[in-house]
Design an enzyme around this catalytic site. Structure first.
Site, PDB file in Angstrom:
ATOM      1  N   GLU A 131      -5.453  -8.583   0.798  1.00 39.89           N
ATOM      2  CA  GLU A 131      -6.151  -8.232   2.037  1.00 39.89           C
ATOM      3  C   GLU A 131      -7.601  -7.947   1.696  1.00 39.89           C
ATOM      4  OE1 GLU A 131      -4.593  -4.949   4.402  1.00 39.89           O
ATOM      5  OE2 GLU A 131      -2.546  -5.644   4.027  1.00 39.89           O
ATOM      6  N   GLU A 174       0.791  -1.236   0.000  1.00 45.67           N
ATOM      7  CA  GLU A 174       0.000   0.000   0.000  1.00 45.67           C
ATOM      8  C   GLU A 174       0.823   1.285   0.000  1.00 45.67           C
ATOM      9  OE1 GLU A 174      -2.933  -0.013   3.101  1.00 45.67           O
ATOM     10  OE2 GLU A 174      -3.974  -1.727   2.265  1.00 45.67           O
TER      11      GLU A 174
HETATM   12  C1  GCO Z   1      -3.161  -2.483   5.152  1.00 47.53           C
HETATM   13  C2  GCO Z   1      -2.914  -2.528   6.435  1.00 47.53           C
HETATM   14  C3  GCO Z   1      -3.314  -3.522   7.398  1.00 47.53           C
HETATM   15  C4  GCO Z   1      -4.424  -3.055   8.246  1.00 47.53           C
HETATM   16  C5  GCO Z   1      -5.732  -3.397   7.609  1.00 47.53           C
HETATM   17  C6  GCO Z   1      -6.911  -2.942   8.412  1.00 47.53           C
HETATM   18  O1  GCO Z   1      -2.316  -3.020   4.438  1.00 47.53           O
HETATM   19  O2  GCO Z   1      -4.146  -1.845   4.862  1.00 47.53           O
HETATM   20  O3  GCO Z   1      -1.710  -2.987   6.164  1.00 47.53           O
HETATM   21  O4  GCO Z   1      -2.129  -3.603   8.074  1.00 47.53           O
HETATM   22  O5  GCO Z   1      -4.342  -3.650   9.480  1.00 47.53           O
HETATM   23  O6  GCO Z   1      -5.825  -2.777   6.380  1.00 47.53           O
HETATM   24  O7  GCO Z   1      -6.924  -1.555   8.486  1.00 47.53           O
END
Ligand code: GCO
Length: 479
Positions: free
Chosen positions: A386, A205
C-alpha cells in the site's frame, strides 16, 4: 536509527531536484532522496520485473454483507454503534464490488495493471469463523482469481484485513490464544481452494489492529484496554507464524509473508534526548512488529509502551512461540504512508508538507523503509502493498496532488532498488474510492472516483497517469 542528516553544501546542490520533489529543505533533519537517473525524454525507467498494481480490501469495497451466506464480522457490528464512524456510514454497500467485480476487473485491465492486491473476507468462507465452509463465499473469490488470471493480472491475496468473524470476537477474538489456530485453519481452507494464487500476505497491519482496535478503540472491535492490546499483539504474530506453517504444509505454492505498515521515525534535531525519543517511537511503531516475525525476538520493550501492554505481551508468550512466529517468509509486504519527526520531549513535530487530509508526506521515507527491510532484516523479496494519498470528499477528478505523490514515491522506490532492495511489486492504495474505516466516506483514496449514489466509476487524472507509467514502464519527472 539513521543519524540526523547534516548536508554539506555540495550535497544540498546535488539533491536540488529531490528537494523539489519531496518538499525537503536543506535544513532537513531527514536524509535527502536522490533522483534516480533519467532517460533523455525526462522519464525514469522502472525495474523491468517490478509488477505495478493497485490494492483494496474486502470490507472497504465489497458490500453485499449478507449475500450468499456471509456471516457478520466485527466491522458490521462496530458500524452499528453510534458515533464511531464520522458520517455514520458502513461498508454495507461500499463500492458494491461483490456484484460488480467483473466490471471492476475490466477497469483494472483497461488501466493495464499487472498486480491486484485484495483481501478475502473470512466470514464469506467460514461464516462462523470456524467449522462449516461456505462454498458460495469461496466461489466468489475463485471467480475473482480466475477473472484476474484471464486478464493477465497477478493476484496478491491478503488473508486478513481487519474483518474478524463476529462469532470469534464473541469468544474473545484476538485476545485469546486460540485465535492463532482459528486463523491457521481458515488460511488452510483458502490455500487449498484458491488454486492459481501464488502470492500471499497473512495479516494486514497488526500495528493498527493493536492500536486502533484495542488501545484507542477507534476501530472494530472498539476496545480500549492496555492488557488486551498486549495479548492481541502477541497473538497476531503467532497467528501469522501458524499461517505460514499451514502454507508450507498445504498444496499451495508461491510466496507468503507478513504485511506491515512502517513509519520511519526521525529525531527533530541531534540532541541525545531527541535521538532517544525517535528510537523509542521506532520500537513502538515498527520493531515491536517486525522483530518477532523477522528476527525471532522482541525488541527491548520500551518505557514508552504502557507497562500493562508490556506485561501482557510477556504473559501471553509461551515457550517456542517465537520460533513459530519467525517461521521463514518469502516476502515482506510494506505499507508506507507517512514518517514521524519527534523532539526531545517525545512530541511529534510538524515538519513535512501535508496531504489534503493533513498526513505528513515524505517520499524518502519509503526509500528508507525498503532499504531497512532489505539490509537490517534481510528480506528475500519486498512488496509495496500500500502507498497512496487521501483527499477530501469533494476532491476534483483532476487530482494532481495524487499524481505527484505517486510519482515521487515511485522515484523513491527506484532509488531503493538501485541500492539493492529486491522489490517484486508496487501496489498503490487504492483502486477506487471506498469505505475508509472510521472516516467512512469522508475521505477519498482511489485512483478511480466512485459516485456512491450511482456506483458509477470514473478514472481520475492519477489513474490515467498511472496507466501511462504502466504502458511505458517509466515515470515522467514532469506532470
Ligand atoms: C491500511 C488500511 C487501508 C486504508 C489506507 C488509507 O492497511 O492501512 O488498510 O485499508 O484504507 O491505509 O488509510
Amino acid at each position: 536509527m539513521t543519524a540526523p542528516w547534516k548536508p554539506t553544501r555540495r550535497e544540498i546542490l546535488a539533491v536540488g531536484t529531490a528537494a523539489l520533489l519531496t518538499g525537503c529543505t536543506p535544513d532537513s533533519p531527514v536524509p535527502p532522496v536522490p533522483t534516480p537517473a533519467m532517460t533523455a525524454a525526462g522519464r525514469v525507467p522502472l525495474p523491468p520485473d517490478l509488477l505495478l498494481g493497485l490494492s483494496t480490501s474486502a470490507y472497504q469495497i465489497e458490500g453485499s454483507v449478507s449475500a450468499d451466506g456471509r456471516g457478520p464480522s466485527i466491522w458490521d457490528t462496530f458500524c452499528n454503534r453510534k458515533g464511531v464512524i464520522v458520517d455514520a456510514s458502513s461498508g454495507a454497500t461500499a463500492c458494491d464490488h461483490y456484484q460488480r467485480w467483473s466490471e471492476d476487473l475490466d477497469l483494472m485491465a483497461s488501466l493495464g495493471i499487472q498486480s491486484y492486491r485484495f483481501s478475502v473476507a473470512w466470514t464469506r468462507v467460514l461464516p462462523e469463523g470456524r467449522g462449516a465452509v461456505n462454498q458460495r463465499g469461496l466461489d466468489f473469490y475463485k471467480r475473482l482469481v480466475e477473472g484476474l488470471l484471464d486478464r493477465n493480472i497477478s493476484p496478491l491475496v491478503t488473508l486478513y484485513h481487519w474483518d474478524l468473524p463476529q462469532a470469534l470476537q464473541d469468544l474473545g477474538g484476538w485476545q485469546v490464544r486460540d485465535s492463532a489456530s482459528w486463523f491457521a485453519d481458515y488460511a488452510s481452507v483458502v490455500f487449498e481452494e484458491l488454486v492459481g494464487v501464488r502470492r500471499w500476505l497473512t495479516i494486514n497491519e497488526p500495528r493498527v489492529v493493536v492500536h486502533n482496535g484495542h488501545l484507542n478503540g477507534q476501530h472494530a472491535p472498539g476496545i480500549a484496554d492496555e492488557r488486551a492490546a498486549g495479548r492481541v499483539l502477541h497473538h497476531l504474530s503467532l497467528a501469522h507464524g501458524r499461517a505460514v506453517q499451514a502454507f508450507r504444509s498445504s498444496s499451495a505454492s508461491g510466496v507468503i509473508g507478513p504485511c506491515h505498515v512502517l513509519s520511519p521515525c526521525y529525531p527533530a534535531d541531534d540532541s541525545p534526548s531527541a535521538v532517544s525519543a525517535a528510537a523509542l517511537e521506532d520500537a513502538e511503531l515498527n520493531t515491536l512488529y517486525l522483530d518477532p516475525v523477522l528476527k525471532g525476538e522482541y525488541p527491548e520493550l520500551t518505557e514508552k509502551l504502557p507497562p500493562r501492554v508490556q506485561r501482557s505481551i510477556e504473559s501471553a508468550q509461551r515457550n517456542g512461540d517465537l520460533r513459530i512466529i519467525s517461521e521463514p517468509v518469502d516476502l515482506v509486504g510494506i505499507n508506507y504512508y507517512t514518517p514521524v519527526v519527534i523532539n526531545g520531549r517525545g512530541e511529534r513535530q510538524k515538519y513535512f508538507p501535508l496531504t489534503p487530509i493533513d498526513w505528513p508526506m515524505y517520499p524518502g521515507g519509503l526509500t528508507e523503509c525498503l532499504l531497512r527491510i532489505h539490509r537490517e532484516y534481510g528480506a528475500p523479496l519486498i512488496a509495496v502493498t500500500e502507498n497512496g494519498v487521501g483527499g477530501r470528499a469533494d476532491e476534483a477528478l483532476d487530482d494532481s496532488f495524487r499524481t505527484r505523490f505517486l510519482r515521487d514515491h515511485l522515484l523513491a522506490l527506484k532509488t531503493a532498488v538501485d541500492d539493492g532492495a529486491r522489490l517484486e511489486s508496487y501496489n498503490a492504495w487504492s483502486l477506487m474510492d471506498n469505505f475508509e474505516w472510521a472516516q467512512g466516506y469522508s475521505q477519498r483514496w482511489g485512483l478511480v472516483n466512485v459516485d456512491f449514489k450511482t456506483q458509477h466509476r470514473k478514472p481520475k487524472a492519477s489513474a490515467r497517469w498511472y496507466a501511462d507509467v504502466l504502458g511505458r514502464r517509466s515515470v515522467p519527472l514532469q506532470g
